[in-house]
Motif scaffolding. Sequence first.
Motif, short mmCIF file in Angstrom:
data_model
loop_
_atom_site.label_atom_id
_atom_site.label_comp_id
_atom_site.label_asym_id
_atom_site.label_seq_id
_atom_site.Cartn_x
_atom_site.Cartn_y
_atom_site.Cartn_z
N PHE A 109 2.36 1.57 -3.51
CA PHE A 109 1.51 2.12 -4.38
C PHE A 109 1.14 3.63 -4.17
CE2 PHE A 109 -2.97 2.69 -5.58
CZ PHE A 109 -2.84 2.53 -6.96
N LEU A 110 1.13 4.18 -2.99
CA LEU A 110 0.93 5.58 -2.55
C LEU A 110 2.14 6.25 -3.23
CD1 LEU A 110 -0.61 5.42 0.78
CD2 LEU A 110 -1.94 6.03 -1.21
N VAL A 111 3.32 5.82 -2.94
CA VAL A 111 4.41 6.48 -3.51
C VAL A 111 4.41 6.44 -4.89
CG1 VAL A 111 7.05 6.43 -3.59
CG2 VAL A 111 5.75 6.02 -1.46
N LEU A 146 1.98 6.76 -6.91
CA LEU A 146 1.08 7.55 -7.19
C LEU A 146 1.50 9.38 -7.15
CD1 LEU A 146 -2.21 6.09 -5.84
CD2 LEU A 146 -1.38 6.28 -8.43
N ILE A 147 2.27 9.45 -6.05
CA ILE A 147 2.42 10.89 -5.58
C ILE A 147 3.53 11.29 -6.36
CG2 ILE A 147 3.20 12.17 -3.39
CD1 ILE A 147 1.29 10.44 -1.66
N THR A 162 0.58 -1.20 -0.01
CA THR A 162 -0.05 0.06 -0.02
C THR A 162 0.95 1.28 -0.06
OG1 THR A 162 -1.64 -1.28 1.15
CG2 THR A 162 -1.73 1.19 1.27
N ALA A 163 1.81 1.24 0.99
CA ALA A 163 3.06 2.50 0.77
C ALA A 163 3.52 2.62 -0.39
CB ALA A 163 3.91 2.22 2.11
#
Length: 386
Positions: A17-19, A21-22, A14-15
């Motif tokens: 994937f968030l990285v 995206l950002i 999850t982390a």
Amino acid sequence: MIEYALLFGLGFLTAAFLVFLISPAVHRRIVWYTENRLKATMPLSPQEVRAQKDMVRALYAAENARTTQDLLREREKSLSLQLRHDALAVDAGRLAADIGELQAQIGEMHVEAAEQRSHLRKDENYISQLKTNLHIAEQSAANKESELTAMRTRLSKLSEQTDGLRIDLAARETEAESLKFRANALRDERDTLRQDVTLLQKRAKDAEQKLTQQQHMVIRLEDKAARESASAAEKENLLARRQQEIAKLKEQLKAANAEIRRINRVLRDAGLTKMAADLPAELTAEDTAASMFDTAAVTAEMGEDVRKRSAALAERLQNAKAVAGRDGAIREEIASIAANMVALTALNEGPSSPIRTLLADAGTKTPNDRVSLADRAAAIIANPVH
């Protein structure tokens, strides 16, 4: 454990994937800031380039002019320093000559100082001697002053003592006068006390005589009480015999009553009722026996009472030496005990006792306000239960 591993892997993915995206937005932002910085620092036109060159030339010219001015100032300073050095060299030569002269003067002054020191030592020795002499003189003066103060204090004490002695002398004189008056008063008191002592001795003698009389009276009363107690004991013995006789009479009365009842039955069976009626009744005999028994009980109670009262009277007579003023009560008690003894004797002897007639004659012959022994005994016989 597998659950924890799965949770950890899920969190890590999850982390990531968030990285992922950002990160594009962050990269675009960094590129934009970098371009703006480069645009702000780099010249964009030839005019700006020439202006920058002119500015550099102006800065160099200003710095060169400042350096030349500093160099001129330094040259002037070095020239002034050279001049000052020359002047200082001249001054140094002059000062060296002055120093030589001063050193010569210092040598002379050292010699003079040595001489002055020797004179000073002599003066100090003389001053020390003077100080010692002065100290000795001061000590002697202080000793004399202390002696003088001691003499003054002693003189003041002596004056105070003389004043105190004068006061004591006056007080002693007044005390002597007061003692004289007191001695006279004591003489008067002694005379009065002697008179009182003589009176008290007379009273004591009278009291001793009265005491001896009272003692003789007590002895007589004790003898009389002993006789009365002996007679009471005899009366008790007589009462015991009478009680035994009463018991025998009761038994005889019971036998007589049984005989009367038997005779009555026999007469009734024979048809002689008239003769049965002429016989004495059973109840009358029993009442007579009961009255005799009551009289015996009363006499026994009276005898016990008389004995107790006699013992109490003996104790009172023993204590009569310490307690005075109770002769009337003792006489009354003795008269009461005597009347009880007379009544007890009359009751024990029965209705045929000659004491009853004697008491009646004494009551008619002696009319008097005081209650006589006969009246007391008659009253007790009339009412033995009291």
